[in-house]
Design a protein around this motif. Structure first.
Motif, PDB file in Angstrom:
ATOM      1  N   ARG A  63      95.680  26.075  44.807  1.00  0.00           N
ATOM      2  CA  ARG A  63      94.970  24.926  44.240  1.00  0.00           C
ATOM      3  C   ARG A  63      96.016  23.972  43.679  1.00  0.00           C
ATOM      4  O   ARG A  63      96.662  24.242  42.674  1.00  0.00           O
ATOM      5  CB  ARG A  63      94.000  25.365  43.157  1.00  0.00           C
TER       6      ARG A  63
ATOM      7  N   GLY B 239      93.897  19.952  42.076  1.00  0.00           N
ATOM      8  CA  GLY B 239      92.444  20.100  42.030  1.00  0.00           C
ATOM      9  C   GLY B 239      91.805  20.454  43.346  1.00  0.00           C
ATOM     10  O   GLY B 239      90.586  20.626  43.434  1.00  0.00           O
ATOM     11  N   GLN B 240      92.590  20.565  44.409  1.00  0.00           N
ATOM     12  CA  GLN B 240      92.030  20.852  45.731  1.00  0.00           C
ATOM     13  C   GLN B 240      92.664  22.111  46.296  1.00  0.00           C
ATOM     14  O   GLN B 240      93.891  22.252  46.318  1.00  0.00           O
ATOM     15  CB  GLN B 240      92.280  19.669  46.662  1.00  0.00           C
TER      16      GLN B 240
ATOM     17  N   GLN C 189      93.817  24.676  49.205  1.00  0.00           N
ATOM     18  CA  GLN C 189      94.227  24.599  50.609  1.00  0.00           C
ATOM     19  C   GLN C 189      94.902  25.907  51.001  1.00  0.00           C
ATOM     20  O   GLN C 189      95.379  26.660  50.150  1.00  0.00           O
ATOM     21  CB  GLN C 189      95.161  23.414  50.842  1.00  0.00           C
TER      22      GLN C 189
END
Length: 705
Positions: free
Chosen positions: A617, A620-621, A623
């Motif tokens: 993370r 905030g995302q 992958q």
């Protein structure tokens, strides 16, 4: 207050100077006490120094004392810098080792600033004012930081020497004695030998002195004779092609000879002749001193943020150096006086000083350059510290005068000084700056010294250039004073994924540098050629690239301490030289784990790793991660690597350096960079490189080509 100062004899004056000097010196022993029992900071039985640049001057002393560095074109001679000269002199006439001299010399020399501070106050029959100002000015935040024990650098002369010049200039405006101007002129002549970086400031002081004397004392017989001496001193005799130290000696002789002539010609009827002579010397100073060019160049060097040569673009060091950036007012205030309150008191005090004693106008260049620090960076604050101390304490004196008690000025100066000393001493106690290298790192360079010859080269980032000279007696391509366009070459070597490119470029760069007479390598390899630099780099990736004959060994120095600055290092080589645009987005985030729960690892930089799902993370995302590599180092420098594969499509990977407790999140191309492979993973092409020194702190490879 006046009656107290009038009773002070020369003996008492010297006693106050000795007391202020002892205070300054002993405060600088706090750092020594804090580290005196830590063996990691000792080498050859002595604490090591805490500034990289110090090893530049120390190498110069080694060259004179021990005959080292003869093949290194960058190591200064004993006459190039005053700090090298005095270091060598002290090593020859005292029983102390070179390590001891370079450790304590900053404290010994910089504490002399108390002398001109007290003498300036003495000019106005207020010696105790100078004494209290000396206590403050000698250890105030910025001056201490750049002159503390172990900060072995020419900075030890930076503010001390101009204060002597200021004292003699001010004295000449009060006693109208040509001898005072003579002493100021001699100090001006010698100043570049002590601290050449401040020459622009002395130029401004000289011009302001000329304007001041003509404006306020144009009718005094001694005015133009004094200006003749000052302007003659400002003309740099080195422009006539005379090497140091001869141009200093000849200029001092010329100034003294002019004094002998002028002192017998100070008559009203000859004032016009002296005025014309002074004007002629001033014009000669402007022309020969390259005054505007020097001043503008100094300012521009801290404002320009990029470089271009022959149509090619290079990344500028000033874009990454904190000293060269804008600073907030609070930092500016702390550096000059220890607090915002202190600097405001100092600025008000200076205004009062100029109002009451106009000769303090001559201190304006030192105050002005300190204020310029708000735009030019931290390094400029040091010049204003002594004048700020005089100004602040004087304001306390003036406030004390408003009370009827005769001891009120003295008591208020003492109390005000204590109040202003408190934040500065608090800072000094907390300022536990480490040595440049620790003992284990120096041991690695000492091993290299036993393997390499004096003509050999060690390629490393410029931060480590001077220590490499001092401890391994090898030369470098870039260093603390030569970190220009050639940074591109070393950066490219450290981040390339091609061992052939790294090996070929290393050999080509070193041999080109030596063969060209030590000119910029990039100028020869890229700037002076019509071929696209990207094409040249592409050709260097082939094993058949025609290299120049080998004349010396080349080593690669890969230290652990470069880990945190590797993203900055990579900036310099991650460029298309023709367009100046970066080639790709490099991801390299070192961090430590702050928590671990249910397979999730929270890193100190806010990144979260899910080692069960194989995701990361970032911003905030979440992958996918391609994989995790875990490295383990043993005491002999061997590295074992274990891997775990997560997602083939992942563009990021994670390295966990178990022996260091260090995580690194990085993109997959950076994972294959030379620094990551050869230092962190211990992987290298044994046909091109040989590992010669290995420890947890550094790995040094010899180029086989």
């Amino acid at each position: 207050m006046e009656s107290i100062n009038k009773k002070l004899t020369t003996k008492q004056l010297l006693g106050l100077m000795a007391l202020a000097y002892a205070f300054s010196f002993l405060i600088r022993m706090i750092w020594v006490y804090q580290f005196h029992d830590d063996p990691n900071f000792f080498w050859n039985g002595q604490l090591m120094i805490n500034t990289n640049d110090g090893y530049f001057f120390a190498s110069g002393a080694q060259k004179e004392l021990f005959g080292l560095h003869e093949a290194n074109p960058r190591v200064p001679s004993v006459w190039a810098y005053g700090v090298v000269f005095f270091t060598t002199l002290f090593a020859k006439i005292t029983p102390f080792s070179l390590e001891t001299i370079i450790l304590y010399m900053p404290a010994v020399i910089s504490s002399l600033v108390v002398v001109p501070i007290i003498l300036i106050a003495r000019l106005y029959k207020k010696t105790l004012w100078g004494f209290f100002a000396a206590l403050l000015g000698s250890i105030a935040w910025s001056y201490y930081n750049r002159t503390m024990t172990g900060y072995y650098d020419s900075d030890m002369f930076s503010a001390m020497a101009p204060m002597f010049i200021l004292y003699f200039l001010m004295k000449s405006t009060l006693d109208f004695n040509l001898r005072s101007a003579l002493y100021a002129a001699i100090a001006i002549v010698l100043y570049p030998f002590l601290y050449d970086q401040g020459q622009a400031i002395v130029y401004v002081m000289g011009m302001l002195y000329g304007a001041y004397m003509v404006w306020y004392h144009r009718n005094e017989n001694v005015t133009y004779a004094s200006l003749c001496l000052i302007f003659l001193a400002l003309i740099p005799f080195k422009v006539f092609g005379i090497d140091a130290p001869y141009h200093y000696v000849l200029q001092v002789i010329a100034v003294f000879a002019a004094y002998m002539v002028l002192r017998n010609n100070i008559y009203p009827q000859r004032q016009k002749m002296l005025m014309y002579t002074a004007a002629f010397l001033f014009i000669a100073f402007l022309l020969l001193g390259n005054v505007l060019g020097l001043i503008i160049g100094k300012v521009a060097s801290y404002i320009v943020t990029g470089t271009a040569a022959e149509g090619l673009h290079y990344y500028s060091v000033n874009q990454t150096v904190r000293e060269a950036g804008h600073i907030p007012f609070s930092v500016f205030a702390n550096r000059i006086s220890g607090s915002s309150f202190g600097v405001i008191i100092a600025l008000l005090g200076y205004a009062v000083l100029v109002f009451r004693h106009r000769a303090f106008i001559l201190a304006l260049p030192l105050v002005g350059i300190g204020i310029f620090a708000l735009f030019g960076g931290l390094r400029f604050t040091v010049y204003a510290v002594p004048v700020a101390a005089l100004s602040a304490v004087y304001l306390f004196y003036v406030i004390g005068e408003q009370f009827k008690h005769k001891y009120a000025p003295l008591l208020l100066m003492a109390a005000g000084t204590v109040v202003m000393l408190f934040p500065n001493i608090t800072h000094i106690i907390a300022y536990k700056v480490p040595t440049v290298l620790n003992k284990a790192e120096v041991e690695d360079l000492a091993k290299l010294d036993t393997l390499a010859q004096g003509k050999d080269y060690t390629l490393a980032w410029w931060d480590y250039g001077y220590p490499i000279w001092y401890y391994s007696d090898t030369s470098t391509l870039i260093d603390g004073g030569k970190h220009n366009n050639d940074n591109f070459i070393v950066s490219k070597i450290l981040q390339t994924t091609s061992d052939e490119l790294a090996a070929n470029l290393s050999r080509l760069a070193v041999e080109t540098y030596v063969k060209s007479g030590y000119k910029l390598v990039t100028r020869t390899l890229f700037d002076a050629k019509e071929k696209d630099p990207n094409l040249i780099l592409s050709e260097l990736e082939t094993s058949s690239y025609p290299l120049p004959a080998k004349t010396r060994d080349v080593y690669l120095y890969l230290p652990y301490r470069m880990l945190n600055i590797f993203p900055t290092v990579a900036l310099f080589g991650n460029l298309d030289l023709k367009s100046g645009k970066k080639l790709r987005n490099i991801i390299f985030y070192p961090a430590r784990a702050v928590s671990k729960k249910k397979g999730q690892v929270q890193l100190s930089n806010g990144i979260v790793l899910d080692l069960e799902k194989g995701t990361i993370r970032l911003g905030g995302q979440a992958q996918p991660l391609q994989g995790l590599l875990v490295t383990q180092n043993d005491s002999k420098g061997h590295i074992t690597v274990e891997g775990q594969r997560f997602h083939q499509e992942g563009s990021l990977s994670v390295i966990y350096m178990k022996s260091y407790g260090q995580f690194i999140v990085l993109d997959n191309e950076t994972l294959n960079s030379l620094y990551v492979r050869m230092f962190i993973l211990g992987k290298y092409d044994k046909n091109l490189f040989e590992l010669v020194v290995a420890s947890p702190y550094s790995r040094i490879y010899r180029l086989k080509k």
